[in-house]
Design an enzyme around this catalytic site. Structure first.
Site, PDB file in Angstrom:
ATOM      1  N   THR A   1      17.444  30.597  59.940  1.00 35.61           N
ATOM      2  CA  THR A   1      18.341  31.511  60.658  1.00 35.61           C
ATOM      3  C   THR A   1      18.945  32.567  59.737  1.00 35.61           C
ATOM      4  OG1 THR A   1      20.539  31.587  61.675  1.00 35.61           O
ATOM      5  CG2 THR A   1      20.056  29.650  60.375  1.00 35.61           C
TER       6      THR A   1
ATOM      7  N   GLU B   1      21.874  33.243  59.741  1.00 42.82           N
ATOM      8  CA  GLU B   1      23.179  32.724  59.321  1.00 42.82           C
ATOM      9  C   GLU B   1      23.144  32.262  57.860  1.00 42.82           C
ATOM     10  OE1 GLU B   1      26.261  32.384  60.986  1.00 42.82           O
ATOM     11  OE2 GLU B   1      25.427  33.644  62.551  1.00 42.82           O
TER      12      GLU B   1
ATOM     13  N   TYR C   1      26.970  24.854  60.157  1.00 43.53           N
ATOM     14  CA  TYR C   1      25.628  25.084  60.718  1.00 43.53           C
ATOM     15  C   TYR C   1      24.715  25.704  59.668  1.00 43.53           C
ATOM     16  CZ  TYR C   1      22.068  27.689  63.454  1.00 43.53           C
ATOM     17  OH  TYR C   1      20.895  28.224  63.940  1.00 43.53           O
TER      18      TYR C   1
ATOM     19  N   LYS D   1      21.386  24.212  57.792  1.00 44.26           N
ATOM     20  CA  LYS D   1      20.109  24.930  57.932  1.00 44.26           C
ATOM     21  C   LYS D   1      19.558  25.349  56.564  1.00 44.26           C
ATOM     22  CE  LYS D   1      19.093  25.529  62.445  1.00 44.26           C
ATOM     23  NZ  LYS D   1      17.774  25.344  63.063  1.00 44.26           N
TER      24      LYS D   1
HETATM   25  P1  NAP Z   1      19.041  25.985  72.058  1.00 49.26           P
HETATM   26  O1  NAP Z   1      18.754  26.751  73.305  1.00 49.26           O
HETATM   27  O2  NAP Z   1      20.431  25.527  71.779  1.00 49.26           O
HETATM   28  O3  NAP Z   1      18.065  24.700  72.062  1.00 49.26           O
HETATM   29  C1  NAP Z   1      18.258  23.640  71.160  1.00 49.26           C
HETATM   30  C2  NAP Z   1      17.301  22.524  71.540  1.00 49.26           C
HETATM   31  O4  NAP Z   1      17.428  21.463  70.604  1.00 49.26           O
HETATM   32  C3  NAP Z   1      17.544  21.913  72.934  1.00 49.26           C
HETATM   33  O5  NAP Z   1      16.301  21.666  73.530  1.00 49.26           O
HETATM   34  C4  NAP Z   1      18.226  20.586  72.601  1.00 49.26           C
HETATM   35  O6  NAP Z   1      18.018  19.583  73.562  1.00 49.26           O
HETATM   36  C5  NAP Z   1      17.461  20.240  71.321  1.00 49.26           C
HETATM   37  N1  NAP Z   1      18.117  19.217  70.500  1.00 49.26           N
HETATM   38  C6  NAP Z   1      19.371  19.235  69.995  1.00 49.26           C
HETATM   39  N2  NAP Z   1      19.603  18.137  69.254  1.00 49.26           N
HETATM   40  C7  NAP Z   1      18.463  17.399  69.311  1.00 49.26           C
HETATM   41  C8  NAP Z   1      18.083  16.158  68.754  1.00 49.26           C
HETATM   42  N3  NAP Z   1      18.921  15.441  67.988  1.00 49.26           N
HETATM   43  N4  NAP Z   1      16.825  15.698  68.972  1.00 49.26           N
HETATM   44  C9  NAP Z   1      15.970  16.404  69.763  1.00 49.26           C
HETATM   45  N5  NAP Z   1      16.282  17.576  70.333  1.00 49.26           N
HETATM   46  C10 NAP Z   1      17.517  18.076  70.105  1.00 49.26           C
HETATM   47  O7  NAP Z   1      18.567  26.807  70.776  1.00 49.26           O
HETATM   48  P2  NAP Z   1      17.597  28.095  70.693  1.00 49.26           P
HETATM   49  O8  NAP Z   1      18.422  29.319  70.858  1.00 49.26           O
HETATM   50  O9  NAP Z   1      16.407  27.867  71.521  1.00 49.26           O
HETATM   51  O10 NAP Z   1      17.195  28.053  69.148  1.00 49.26           O
HETATM   52  C11 NAP Z   1      16.039  27.339  68.721  1.00 49.26           C
HETATM   53  C12 NAP Z   1      16.158  27.071  67.226  1.00 49.26           C
HETATM   54  O11 NAP Z   1      16.265  28.316  66.515  1.00 49.26           O
HETATM   55  C13 NAP Z   1      17.392  26.271  66.818  1.00 49.26           C
HETATM   56  O12 NAP Z   1      17.018  25.471  65.727  1.00 49.26           O
HETATM   57  C14 NAP Z   1      18.380  27.331  66.371  1.00 49.26           C
HETATM   58  O13 NAP Z   1      19.308  26.798  65.454  1.00 49.26           O
HETATM   59  C15 NAP Z   1      17.433  28.333  65.723  1.00 49.26           C
HETATM   60  N6  NAP Z   1      17.890  29.723  65.734  1.00 49.26           N
HETATM   61  C16 NAP Z   1      18.276  30.320  66.892  1.00 49.26           C
HETATM   62  C17 NAP Z   1      18.656  31.646  66.872  1.00 49.26           C
HETATM   63  C18 NAP Z   1      19.062  32.348  68.148  1.00 49.26           C
HETATM   64  O14 NAP Z   1      19.634  33.466  68.046  1.00 49.26           O
HETATM   65  N7  NAP Z   1      18.758  31.828  69.311  1.00 49.26           N
HETATM   66  C19 NAP Z   1      18.635  32.388  65.670  1.00 49.26           C
HETATM   67  C20 NAP Z   1      18.178  31.742  64.516  1.00 49.26           C
HETATM   68  C21 NAP Z   1      17.798  30.415  64.549  1.00 49.26           C
HETATM   69  P3  NAP Z   1      19.022  19.375  74.828  1.00 49.26           P
HETATM   70  O15 NAP Z   1      18.435  20.215  75.939  1.00 49.26           O
HETATM   71  O16 NAP Z   1      18.941  17.922  75.068  1.00 49.26           O
HETATM   72  O17 NAP Z   1      20.391  19.848  74.386  1.00 49.26           O
HETATM   73  P1  GDP Z   2      25.926  33.497  66.298  1.00 49.16           P
HETATM   74  O1  GDP Z   2      25.693  34.830  65.660  1.00 49.16           O
HETATM   75  O2  GDP Z   2      24.746  32.584  66.180  1.00 49.16           O
HETATM   76  O3  GDP Z   2      27.186  32.840  65.896  1.00 49.16           O
HETATM   77  O4  GDP Z   2      25.957  33.829  67.889  1.00 49.16           O
HETATM   78  P2  GDP Z   2      27.196  33.865  68.905  1.00 49.16           P
HETATM   79  O5  GDP Z   2      26.693  34.545  70.124  1.00 49.16           O
HETATM   80  O6  GDP Z   2      27.802  32.511  69.076  1.00 49.16           O
HETATM   81  O7  GDP Z   2      28.277  34.783  68.173  1.00 49.16           O
HETATM   82  C1  GDP Z   2      27.995  36.130  67.806  1.00 49.16           C
HETATM   83  C2  GDP Z   2      29.291  36.788  67.339  1.00 49.16           C
HETATM   84  O8  GDP Z   2      30.160  36.958  68.473  1.00 49.16           O
HETATM   85  C3  GDP Z   2      30.086  35.986  66.312  1.00 49.16           C
HETATM   86  O9  GDP Z   2      30.584  36.859  65.327  1.00 49.16           O
HETATM   87  C4  GDP Z   2      31.228  35.416  67.130  1.00 49.16           C
HETATM   88  O10 GDP Z   2      32.421  35.196  66.349  1.00 49.16           O
HETATM   89  C5  GDP Z   2      31.465  36.555  68.102  1.00 49.16           C
HETATM   90  N1  GDP Z   2      32.183  36.161  69.317  1.00 49.16           N
HETATM   91  C6  GDP Z   2      33.264  36.809  69.834  1.00 49.16           C
HETATM   92  N2  GDP Z   2      33.705  36.182  70.923  1.00 49.16           N
HETATM   93  C7  GDP Z   2      32.883  35.112  71.126  1.00 49.16           C
HETATM   94  C8  GDP Z   2      32.854  34.085  72.126  1.00 49.16           C
HETATM   95  O11 GDP Z   2      33.655  34.025  73.040  1.00 49.16           O
HETATM   96  N3  GDP Z   2      31.836  33.168  72.010  1.00 49.16           N
HETATM   97  C9  GDP Z   2      30.925  33.217  71.012  1.00 49.16           C
HETATM   98  N4  GDP Z   2      29.937  32.306  70.978  1.00 49.16           N
HETATM   99  N5  GDP Z   2      30.949  34.167  70.038  1.00 49.16           N
HETATM  100  C10 GDP Z   2      31.919  35.098  70.102  1.00 49.16           C
END
Ligand code: NAP
Ligand code: GDP
Length: 342
Positions: free
Chosen positions: A126, A128, A150, A154
């Site tokens: 990520t 992050e 987090y 990671k």
């Molecule tokens: P998400 O929608 O929150 O999905 C997370 C998935 O992980 C869900 O299917 C959840 O299952 C499963 N999970 C959580 N804990 C588990 C465990 N102990 N064993 C098995 N499954 C488990 O996340 P996403 O946005 O699709 O992101 C996918 C990956 O990319 C994650 O690793 C996230 O950290 C990483 N990532 C995301 C972003 C982004 O902007 N979206 C950016 C960078 C990296 P349940 O349905 O049971 O909760």
């Molecule tokens: P992140 O970049 O993976 O932390 O994705 P988020 O969507 O959770 O947050 C993106 C940015 O929005 C971060 O800087 C948060 O602090 C800011 N933020 C402001 N208000 C909110 C809120 O109500 N919920 C979340 N999730 N983020 C917020």
């Protein structure tokens, strides 16, 4: 013979899109699902009964379970997308986050090393990881200074990927993905929280002929948000899962940044989302300290040139289109009671 893939996190945003992509490409897909007292299959319901899709139960924090699954299936490709994926929540649940986001990938890599060393491995790293950096844009070479439980969990997993590649010759890749969103994004991330609220207001205006009235005159709760000055590099999740797959098809395993190359504040997201239905976010948004994090990541801005040059990857959906698509989809859910995720 068709390739096999095991996807952890298949019920999540990325896992659902990646499952669809691999099914389209002819793969047999095993989707890992963890036991829950409620149904978590909403994002995958429309392809759950595909003849080449199979749900397998498990949890990535359980080493014996991951070993049994991987030694049994011996998949060609393993995509570890499972995570406790919310940065804010990781401050309240640091130990759970560590078990899932740091030790989970270790269990999978160990299972591959011991029982299926030919399986390729993808880890969801990520942006992050860059955390508190003052350097922008950020590439694979930018120093990593993670700023949340987090990101620290990671980072451990990210370093494991390089180690298992060097020490054991495992084909392991890490995708350093910047923020990516879609109508399937979880409702507690800032983008989806905003688009759901805008859709609710739009629907309210349709039914009450209240266009143009500031919220204070209406019986509608405000949208409570935290830090809206933070800058993020937002893409569409479908573009990102294509990049994951491309990394796994290249002849050499490596780590790649995927992102749009543009950065925008949360405030700009608000302006576009509220502006798309002709209203001003300032009439609706209230800043609530509850949504501030102990520390935030202020500036994320991707330099994806390595992925563009080596993998031929590039994002298709731009920032404005992403915002519009999310607002429109949330509105359609409200008015049509459409299937949420198709
Ligand atoms: P998400 O929608 O929150 O999905 C997370 C998935 O992980 C869900 O299917 C959840 O299952 C499963 N999970 C959580 N804990 C588990 C465990 N102990 N064993 C098995 N499954 C488990 O996340 P996403 O946005 O699709 O992101 C996918 C990956 O990319 C994650 O690793 C996230 O950290 C990483 N990532 C995301 C972003 C982004 O902007 N979206 C950016 C960078 C990296 P349940 O349905 O049971 O909760
Ligand atoms: P992140 O970049 O993976 O932390 O994705 P988020 O969507 O959770 O947050 C993106 C940015 O929005 C971060 O800087 C948060 O602090 C800011 N933020 C402001 N208000 C909110 C809120 O109500 N919920 C979340 N999730 N983020 C917020």
């Amino acid at each position: 013979m068709s390739k096999t893939a095991l996807i952890t996190g298949t019920t999540g945003q990325d896992g659902s899109y990646l499952s669809e992509l691999l099914l389209d490409k002819g793969y047999k897909v095993y989707g890992l699902i963890r036991r829950s007292s409620v149904d978590t299959t909403e994002r995958i319901a429309h392809f759950q009964h595909h003849p080449r899709f199979e749900l397998v139960e498990g949890d990535i924090t359980d080493a014996s379970c991951m070993h049994k699954l991987i030694s049994g299936i011996k998949p060609d490709e393993v995509y570890n997308l499972a995570a406790m994926s919310h940065v804010g929540v990781s401050f309240d649940q640091p130990i759970t986050t560590c078990h899932i986001d740091a030790l989970g990938p270790l269990h999978i890599l160990e299972a591959i090393r011991q029982s299926s060393p030919q399986s390729k491995f993808y880890q969801a790293s990520t942006s992050e990881l860059f955390g508190d950096t003052k350097i922008a844009p950020q590439s694979e070479l930018t120093p990593m200074t993670p700023n949340s439980p987090y990101a620290i969990a990671k980072l451990y997993a990210h370093h494991l990927v390089g180690l298992y590649r060097r020490a054991y010759g495992i084909f392991a890749c890490a995708g350093i993905l910047f923020n990516h969103e879609s109508p399937r994004r979880g409702g507690d991330f800032v983008t989806r929280k905003i688009t759901k609220y805008v859709a609710m207001i739009e629907n309210w205006m349709d039914t009450h002929d209240g266009l143009g009235f500031p919220r204070k005159y209406l019986d509608i709760p405000p949208l409570f948000l935290g830090n809206i000055e933070a800058k993020r590099d937002w893409s569409h999740a479908e573009d990102m899962v294509r990049g994951m797959w491309l990394m796994m098809q290249h002849s050499i395993p490596d780590d790649y940044v995927l992102g749009s190359g543009e950065t925008h504040t949360v405030k700009e997201f608000l302006q576009l989302a509220f502006g798309s239905v002709g209203i001003d976010y300032k009439d609706y948004v209230v800043i609530d300290p509850k949504f501030y994090r102990p520390v935030d990541v202020n500036l994320l801005h991707a330099d994806p040139s390595k992925a563009v040059n080596i993998l031929g990857w590039k994002p298709i959906v731009g920032f404005g289109e992403l915002v519009n698509r999310m607002v429109e989809h949330d509105y359609e859910i409200l008015v049509d009671k459409k299937t949420r995720y198709v």
